[in-house]
Design a protein around this motif. Structure first.
Motif, PDB file in Angstrom:
ATOM      1  N   SER A   1      16.697   8.640  31.439  1.00 40.88           N
ATOM      2  CA  SER A   1      17.679   7.722  32.016  1.00 40.88           C
ATOM      3  C   SER A   1      17.090   6.322  32.178  1.00 40.88           C
ATOM      4  O   SER A   1      17.758   5.318  31.882  1.00 40.88           O
ATOM      5  CB  SER A   1      18.153   8.252  33.376  1.00 40.88           C
ATOM      6  OG  SER A   1      19.046   7.356  33.980  1.00 40.88           O
ATOM      7  N   ASP A   2      15.832   6.257  32.625  1.00 41.76           N
ATOM      8  CA  ASP A   2      15.174   4.956  32.777  1.00 41.76           C
ATOM      9  C   ASP A   2      15.030   4.254  31.428  1.00 41.76           C
ATOM     10  O   ASP A   2      15.283   3.047  31.310  1.00 41.76           O
ATOM     11  CB  ASP A   2      13.793   5.133  33.412  1.00 41.76           C
ATOM     12  CG  ASP A   2      13.876   5.509  34.878  1.00 41.76           C
ATOM     13  OD1 ASP A   2      14.972   5.380  35.464  1.00 41.76           O
ATOM     14  OD2 ASP A   2      12.850   5.930  35.438  1.00 41.76           O
TER      15      ASP A   2
ATOM     16  N   HIS B   1      16.854   4.669  28.827  1.00 41.88           N
ATOM     17  CA  HIS B   1      18.186   4.254  28.390  1.00 41.88           C
ATOM     18  C   HIS B   1      18.608   2.977  29.105  1.00 41.88           C
ATOM     19  O   HIS B   1      19.114   2.027  28.475  1.00 41.88           O
ATOM     20  CB  HIS B   1      19.190   5.379  28.670  1.00 41.88           C
ATOM     21  CG  HIS B   1      20.608   4.999  28.343  1.00 41.88           C
ATOM     22  ND1 HIS B   1      21.469   4.451  29.295  1.00 41.88           N
ATOM     23  CD2 HIS B   1      21.316   5.048  27.193  1.00 41.88           C
ATOM     24  CE1 HIS B   1      22.627   4.209  28.733  1.00 41.88           C
ATOM     25  NE2 HIS B   1      22.573   4.560  27.465  1.00 41.88           N
ATOM     26  N   ASP B   2      18.399   2.931  30.429  1.00 39.49           N
ATOM     27  CA  ASP B   2      18.795   1.752  31.204  1.00 39.49           C
ATOM     28  C   ASP B   2      18.026   0.512  30.755  1.00 39.49           C
ATOM     29  O   ASP B   2      18.601  -0.583  30.634  1.00 39.49           O
ATOM     30  CB  ASP B   2      18.564   1.991  32.693  1.00 39.49           C
ATOM     31  CG  ASP B   2      19.572   2.958  33.289  1.00 39.49           C
ATOM     32  OD1 ASP B   2      20.592   3.230  32.636  1.00 39.49           O
ATOM     33  OD2 ASP B   2      19.328   3.463  34.402  1.00 39.49           O
TER      34      ASP B   2
ATOM     35  N   GLU C   1      19.264  -0.588  27.352  1.00 36.63           N
ATOM     36  CA  GLU C   1      20.547  -1.272  27.500  1.00 36.63           C
ATOM     37  C   GLU C   1      20.351  -2.682  28.049  1.00 36.63           C
ATOM     38  O   GLU C   1      21.037  -3.626  27.643  1.00 36.63           O
ATOM     39  CB  GLU C   1      21.466  -0.470  28.435  1.00 36.63           C
ATOM     40  CG  GLU C   1      21.985   0.825  27.842  1.00 36.63           C
ATOM     41  CD  GLU C   1      22.904   0.591  26.665  1.00 36.63           C
ATOM     42  OE1 GLU C   1      23.794  -0.276  26.768  1.00 36.63           O
ATOM     43  OE2 GLU C   1      22.718   1.262  25.627  1.00 36.63           O
ATOM     44  N   LEU C   2      19.394  -2.825  28.967  1.00 29.90           N
ATOM     45  CA  LEU C   2      19.097  -4.142  29.522  1.00 29.90           C
ATOM     46  C   LEU C   2      18.609  -5.088  28.430  1.00 29.90           C
ATOM     47  O   LEU C   2      19.091  -6.227  28.317  1.00 29.90           O
ATOM     48  CB  LEU C   2      18.051  -4.023  30.627  1.00 29.90           C
ATOM     49  CG  LEU C   2      17.501  -5.343  31.191  1.00 29.90           C
ATOM     50  CD1 LEU C   2      18.608  -6.151  31.851  1.00 29.90           C
ATOM     51  CD2 LEU C   2      16.381  -5.060  32.198  1.00 29.90           C
TER      52      LEU C   2
ATOM     53  N   THR D   1      19.943  -4.610  37.400  1.00 31.82           N
ATOM     54  CA  THR D   1      19.373  -3.395  36.807  1.00 31.82           C
ATOM     55  C   THR D   1      18.284  -2.812  37.688  1.00 31.82           C
ATOM     56  O   THR D   1      18.281  -1.604  37.970  1.00 31.82           O
ATOM     57  CB  THR D   1      18.809  -3.701  35.410  1.00 31.82           C
ATOM     58  OG1 THR D   1      19.870  -4.172  34.564  1.00 31.82           O
ATOM     59  CG2 THR D   1      18.188  -2.456  34.799  1.00 31.82           C
TER      60      THR D   1
ATOM     61  N   ARG E   1      19.723  -1.324  40.942  1.00 31.01           N
ATOM     62  CA  ARG E   1      20.388  -0.037  40.697  1.00 31.01           C
ATOM     63  C   ARG E   1      19.374   1.074  40.446  1.00 31.01           C
ATOM     64  O   ARG E   1      19.515   2.186  40.969  1.00 31.01           O
ATOM     65  CB  ARG E   1      21.319  -0.166  39.496  1.00 31.01           C
ATOM     66  CG  ARG E   1      22.135   1.105  39.238  1.00 31.01           C
ATOM     67  CD  ARG E   1      23.010   1.001  38.021  1.00 31.01           C
ATOM     68  NE  ARG E   1      22.248   0.984  36.787  1.00 31.01           N
ATOM     69  CZ  ARG E   1      22.065  -0.080  36.020  1.00 31.01           C
ATOM     70  NH1 ARG E   1      22.587  -1.241  36.368  1.00 31.01           N
ATOM     71  NH2 ARG E   1      21.351  -0.012  34.915  1.00 31.01           N
ATOM     72  N   MET E   2      18.342   0.787  39.670  1.00 29.86           N
ATOM     73  CA  MET E   2      17.355   1.817  39.338  1.00 29.86           C
ATOM     74  C   MET E   2      16.496   2.197  40.535  1.00 29.86           C
ATOM     75  O   MET E   2      15.888   3.269  40.556  1.00 29.86           O
ATOM     76  CB  MET E   2      16.478   1.337  38.172  1.00 29.86           C
ATOM     77  CG  MET E   2      17.241   1.176  36.871  1.00 29.86           C
ATOM     78  SD  MET E   2      16.222   0.580  35.490  1.00 29.86           S
ATOM     79  CE  MET E   2      15.266   2.064  35.130  1.00 29.86           C
TER      80      MET E   2
ATOM     81  N   CYS F   1      10.692  -5.285  34.566  1.00 34.43           N
ATOM     82  CA  CYS F   1      11.748  -6.272  34.834  1.00 34.43           C
ATOM     83  C   CYS F   1      11.154  -7.644  35.149  1.00 34.43           C
ATOM     84  O   CYS F   1      11.721  -8.676  34.759  1.00 34.43           O
ATOM     85  CB  CYS F   1      12.638  -5.793  35.981  1.00 34.43           C
ATOM     86  SG  CYS F   1      13.684  -4.381  35.545  1.00 34.43           S
TER      87      CYS F   1
END
Length: 366
Positions: free
Chosen positions: A104-105, A107-108, A111-112, A132, A135-136, A253
């Motif tokens: 999931s990480d 994927h996120d 997507e970012l 992002t 949310r994570m 990030c």
């Protein structure tokens, strides 16, 4: 259900295949990897079905009556088998959850990265990065602050979850002030596990209570040359020490934010330089024309395009600069390259980076 049945039957078949050799001394061994596989791939309940099948298989391979004898070897073996089944299910479920979270990480973050590539403005890029990471982390609030050398303050460039009064109080921070300022000043991550007790954020205690912030961690935004550009800060409503996963996400990030900040600054510097250059040329009485090459698929220069004409050049050519800029030379001056030697000199000046001189009347009126 079908997956559990296949695994259970496979493990049972192996046990019954070696039964003539083991005589029931090994009744559960091959169910252990089957339970792990079932739990990791399909969940705890699928693993529980395989474990139940293993326990039944163990009973069938032994004398059922002996299992009821207190503290007998068969009863101890049966109890151990059950406990091992439960333990294996919990271990498999843990690694299943871990692997799903990692996927999931990934994927996120993917997507970012994909979304950032299509966003032109720095403010929107930073806002997406902040949204992002908040949310994570399962948080609601966060800030990205950039240091402004002119004001010597960290200025909020993106915010999440704060109302207008709180945002006004946090909009400009001095280096070393709060977790955000400390991270910027020290070039290191700052973790405030309990904001109600940590003296480093005592000045913000009342604001934190009003905003239901109990823990904070701030990551510095470090540029390619090692200079701090600002801070990325996440605020959580509970006492919390960031996990390795959360710190890793924060680092990723923060690096993305630093890259886009530096890119925006470089583009702004280039734009300022270009504006100054054009201003100087425009104010000059000497005619200036800037041409850019037009290349074919092989990379060879086949034409030139007008990039800039100052007023003096436009007057000499008897044209309006706005009508020429962006257009290919041969489109507006069909006879411009009839002199192949002239075209060759232009190409040589471009490719070799050397000065070439030529005198020729303007072809603007040809």
């Amino acid at each position: 259900m079908g997956f559990a049945l296949v695994l259970a039957l496979s493990a049972a078949a192996v046990h019954w295949l070696i039964y003539p050799i083991t005589q029931g001394r090994i009744t559960f061994l091959f169910f252990v990897p089957a339970i792990v596989l079932a739990t990791t791939l399909a969940g705890r309940w699928t693993g529980a079905l395989v474990a139940l099948a293993g326990i039944v298989n163990s009973v069938l391979m032994k004398t059922p009556a002996l299992i009821l004898v207190p503290l007998s070897a068969d009863q101890v073996s049966f109890i151990a088998t059950t406990l091992v089944s439960v333990l294996v299910i919990f271990v498999g479920d843990y690694y299943r959850a871990l692997s799903r979270r990692e996927l999931s990480d990934l994927h996120d973050l993917h997507e970012l990265s994909t979304a950032l590539a299509s966003i032109p403005r720095l403010a929107d890029q930073l806002q997406l990065i902040l949204a992002t990471i908040v949310r994570m982390h399962g948080a609601e609030k966060g800030l990205i602050s950039i240091f402004d050398p002119a004001r010597e303050r960290l200025i909020v460039a993106a915010s999440q979850g704060y109302d207008a009064p709180a945002l006004e109080a946090l909009r400009e921070l001095r280096p070393g002030e709060g977790a955000t300022g400390l991270a910027y000043l020290s070039h290191e991550r700052v973790v405030i596990e309990d904001a109600d007790r940590d003296p480093r954020v005592a000045n913000f205690r009342e604001l934190q209570r009003q905003q239901h912030v109990r823990s904070v961690h701030a990551t510095p935004l470090i540029g390619r040359e090692g200079a701090a550009l600002g801070s990325l800060t996440v605020h959580l409503p509970r006492v919390h020490k960031p996990t390795e996963r959360e710190l890793r996400i924060a680092d990723i990030c923060a690096r993305k934010a630093a890259v886009f900040i530096e890119r925006a600054r470089a583009e702004e510097l280039l734009s300022q330089r270009d504006r100054r250059f054009r201003t100087v040329l425009e104010s000059s009485g000497v005619p200036f024309v800037v041409l850019s090459p037009v290349r074919d698929p092989s990379g060879a220069v086949v034409n030139f395009r007008f990039g800039f004409l100052n007023t003096a050049a436009a007057n000499v050519m008897g044209v309006k600069a706005s009508e020429y800029v962006g257009r290919i030379v041969s489109e507006v001056l069909p006879r411009a390259w009839e002199d192949q030697e002239r075209f060759r000199l232009f190409v040589e000046a471009l490719e070799k980076g050397e000065v070439r001189e030529i005198e020729r009347p303007s072809a603007a009126h040809d």
